[in-house]
Design a protein around this motif. Sequence first.
Motif, PDB file in Angstrom:
ATOM      1  N   THR A  29      73.598  67.757 -21.933  1.00 15.42           N
ATOM      2  CA  THR A  29      74.583  66.719 -22.199  1.00 15.42           C
ATOM      3  C   THR A  29      74.657  66.433 -23.692  1.00 15.42           C
ATOM      4  O   THR A  29      73.702  66.669 -24.432  1.00 15.42           O
ATOM      5  N   ALA A  30      75.796  65.908 -24.143  1.00 13.61           N
ATOM      6  CA  ALA A  30      75.994  65.643 -25.563  1.00 13.61           C
ATOM      7  C   ALA A  30      75.252  64.381 -25.984  1.00 13.61           C
ATOM      8  O   ALA A  30      75.040  63.473 -25.194  1.00 13.61           O
ATOM      9  N   ARG A  31      74.851  64.348 -27.236  1.00 16.39           N
ATOM     10  CA  ARG A  31      74.253  63.132 -27.780  1.00 16.39           C
ATOM     11  C   ARG A  31      75.311  62.033 -27.803  1.00 16.39           C
ATOM     12  O   ARG A  31      76.486  62.284 -28.113  1.00 16.39           O
ATOM     13  N   PRO A  32      74.923  60.799 -27.481  1.00 20.11           N
ATOM     14  CA  PRO A  32      75.913  59.717 -27.508  1.00 20.11           C
ATOM     15  C   PRO A  32      76.346  59.403 -28.933  1.00 20.11           C
ATOM     16  O   PRO A  32      75.588  59.587 -29.882  1.00 20.11           O
ATOM     17  N   ASP A  33      77.575  58.962 -29.070  1.00 18.68           N
ATOM     18  CA  ASP A  33      78.079  58.514 -30.367  1.00 18.68           C
ATOM     19  C   ASP A  33      77.850  57.011 -30.440  1.00 18.68           C
ATOM     20  O   ASP A  33      78.604  56.224 -29.878  1.00 18.68           O
ATOM     21  N   CYS A  34      76.794  56.612 -31.128  1.00 21.44           N
ATOM     22  CA  CYS A  34      76.396  55.203 -31.160  1.00 21.44           C
ATOM     23  C   CYS A  34      77.154  54.393 -32.203  1.00 21.44           C
ATOM     24  O   CYS A  34      77.168  53.160 -32.139  1.00 21.44           O
ATOM     25  N   GLY A  35      77.747  55.076 -33.150  1.00 17.48           N
ATOM     26  CA  GLY A  35      78.485  54.368 -34.189  1.00 17.48           C
ATOM     27  C   GLY A  35      77.596  53.574 -35.125  1.00 17.48           C
ATOM     28  O   GLY A  35      77.993  52.515 -35.628  1.00 17.48           O
ATOM     29  N   TYR A  36      76.384  54.076 -35.384  1.00 10.87           N
ATOM     30  CA  TYR A  36      75.522  53.402 -36.358  1.00 10.87           C
ATOM     31  C   TYR A  36      76.211  53.427 -37.721  1.00 10.87           C
ATOM     32  O   TYR A  36      76.449  54.492 -38.295  1.00 10.87           O
ATOM     33  N   THR A  37      76.519  52.255 -38.237  1.00 12.73           N
ATOM     34  CA  THR A  37      77.320  52.135 -39.459  1.00 12.73           C
ATOM     35  C   THR A  37      76.718  51.100 -40.387  1.00 12.73           C
ATOM     36  O   THR A  37      76.375  49.989 -39.950  1.00 12.73           O
ATOM     37  N   ALA A  38      76.595  51.442 -41.654  1.00 13.98           N
ATOM     38  CA  ALA A  38      76.058  50.504 -42.642  1.00 13.98           C
ATOM     39  C   ALA A  38      76.946  49.270 -42.759  1.00 13.98           C
ATOM     40  O   ALA A  38      78.168  49.346 -42.605  1.00 13.98           O
ATOM     41  N   THR A  39      76.311  48.125 -43.030  1.00 18.23           N
ATOM     42  CA  THR A  39      77.040  46.870 -43.210  1.00 18.23           C
ATOM     43  C   THR A  39      76.701  46.297 -44.591  1.00 18.23           C
ATOM     44  O   THR A  39      75.887  45.379 -44.702  1.00 18.23           O
ATOM     45  N   PRO A  40      77.329  46.839 -45.645  1.00 17.37           N
ATOM     46  CA  PRO A  40      77.016  46.350 -47.001  1.00 17.37           C
ATOM     47  C   PRO A  40      77.296  44.867 -47.183  1.00 17.37           C
ATOM     48  O   PRO A  40      76.672  44.212 -48.026  1.00 17.37           O
ATOM     49  N   GLU A  41      78.224  44.328 -46.393  1.00 15.35           N
ATOM     50  CA  GLU A  41      78.511  42.896 -46.469  1.00 15.35           C
ATOM     51  C   GLU A  41      77.379  42.067 -45.853  1.00 15.35           C
ATOM     52  O   GLU A  41      77.285  40.855 -46.091  1.00 15.35           O
ATOM     53  N   GLU A  42      76.540  42.726 -45.037  1.00 13.23           N
ATOM     54  CA  GLU A  42      75.367  42.078 -44.447  1.00 13.23           C
ATOM     55  C   GLU A  42      74.163  42.987 -44.679  1.00 13.23           C
ATOM     56  O   GLU A  42      73.759  43.743 -43.806  1.00 13.23           O
ATOM     57  N   PRO A  43      73.589  42.960 -45.872  1.00 12.53           N
ATOM     58  CA  PRO A  43      72.464  43.857 -46.187  1.00 12.53           C
ATOM     59  C   PRO A  43      71.254  43.573 -45.308  1.00 12.53           C
ATOM     60  O   PRO A  43      71.118  42.493 -44.736  1.00 12.53           O
ATOM     61  N   ALA A  44      70.382  44.560 -45.230  1.00 16.97           N
ATOM     62  CA  ALA A  44      69.195  44.458 -44.389  1.00 16.97           C
ATOM     63  C   ALA A  44      68.296  43.305 -44.824  1.00 16.97           C
ATOM     64  O   ALA A  44      68.057  43.099 -46.012  1.00 16.97           O
ATOM     65  N   ALA A  45      67.805  42.556 -43.848  1.00 15.86           N
ATOM     66  CA  ALA A  45      66.872  41.466 -44.127  1.00 15.86           C
ATOM     67  C   ALA A  45      65.515  42.012 -44.554  1.00 15.86           C
ATOM     68  O   ALA A  45      64.718  41.296 -45.167  1.00 15.86           O
ATOM     69  N   ARG A  46      65.270  43.276 -44.224  1.00 15.09           N
ATOM     70  CA  ARG A  46      64.036  43.963 -44.603  1.00 15.09           C
ATOM     71  C   ARG A  46      64.412  45.437 -44.736  1.00 15.09           C
ATOM     72  O   ARG A  46      65.101  45.957 -43.853  1.00 15.09           O
ATOM     73  N   PRO A  47      64.003  46.141 -45.792  1.00 15.55           N
ATOM     74  CA  PRO A  47      64.455  47.516 -45.996  1.00 15.55           C
ATOM     75  C   PRO A  47      64.139  48.418 -44.805  1.00 15.55           C
ATOM     76  O   PRO A  47      63.011  48.449 -44.316  1.00 15.55           O
ATOM     77  N   VAL A  48      65.155  49.137 -44.340  1.00 15.58           N
ATOM     78  CA  VAL A  48      64.977  50.062 -43.219  1.00 15.58           C
ATOM     79  C   VAL A  48      66.126  51.059 -43.236  1.00 15.58           C
ATOM     80  O   VAL A  48      67.236  50.738 -43.689  1.00 15.58           O
ATOM     81  N   SER A  49      65.868  52.267 -42.759  1.00 17.18           N
ATOM     82  CA  SER A  49      66.907  53.299 -42.726  1.00 17.18           C
ATOM     83  C   SER A  49      67.837  53.096 -41.534  1.00 17.18           C
ATOM     84  O   SER A  49      67.533  52.342 -40.601  1.00 17.18           O
ATOM     85  N   ILE A  50      68.975  53.780 -41.565  1.00 19.84           N
ATOM     86  CA  ILE A  50      69.919  53.762 -40.450  1.00 19.84           C
ATOM     87  C   ILE A  50      69.561  54.915 -39.511  1.00 19.84           C
ATOM     88  O   ILE A  50      69.388  56.049 -39.961  1.00 19.84           O
TER      89      ILE A  50
END
Length: 231
Positions: A29-50
């Motif tokens: 089966t295909a990998r799901p398209d989760c739509g993980y998208t950066a939110t520069p208008e709401e930066p991470a509260a703690r550094p972490v990768s996408i």
Amino acid sequence: MRRIAAGLAVAALVVGFTTTGTASADTGTARPDCGYTATPEEPAARPVSIPRDPWFTKGKVLVKVKTNQGDIPLVLDRAKAACTAHSFIHLAHRGFYNQTECHRLTAYPTLQVLQCGDPSNTGEGGPGYKYKDELPTDLQPAPNDPTGQRRIYPRGTLAMANAGPDTNGSQFFLVQSDSILRPNYSVFGQILPEGLKTLDKIAAGGIAGENPLDGRPNVKSELKWVLPLGI
């Protein structure tokens, strides 16, 4: 703020689990398209990768959660919400949730939950990315709901908080008593019985501030560490 809107109320459900996982690559089966998208208008509260889209889309994962009030073991269900479970595991493995407070407790007749997952401890923080909803389709209808739209999120449910459609991040909520909501919040697992005892203890401590139904827990509730026992 990522809020969970209250609705109407009712009765409880119990849970069981296995700890197996099946890679979608193995099943063809295909990998799901989760739509993980950066939110520069709401930066991470703690550094972490996408995260990248997950390979694993089936099976359940046990997650050990140590809090200052007791353990809250969780079981994530990839079949219900592969993208949500994958994001939670991604953040947990990177220590995003460690040493963070659960910032919101509610005690409405129709909404009794503990909300966690914001390192900023403000209700505004997230991981610096968002992703698609995986909304539940198997929740029971709420009785006496004139709209016919609200559903029962049973006691023991683990679900994502959000700020609108497809705005999932890091904040999640633990359902302490059956709650009535529109099915707008992705369900991605359950709380094991030991965790419900801890949740009941926190709820029994009440709510700080002027509003006795919604606010910061009166008893400080800190996630010491969150450890998934799987990938």
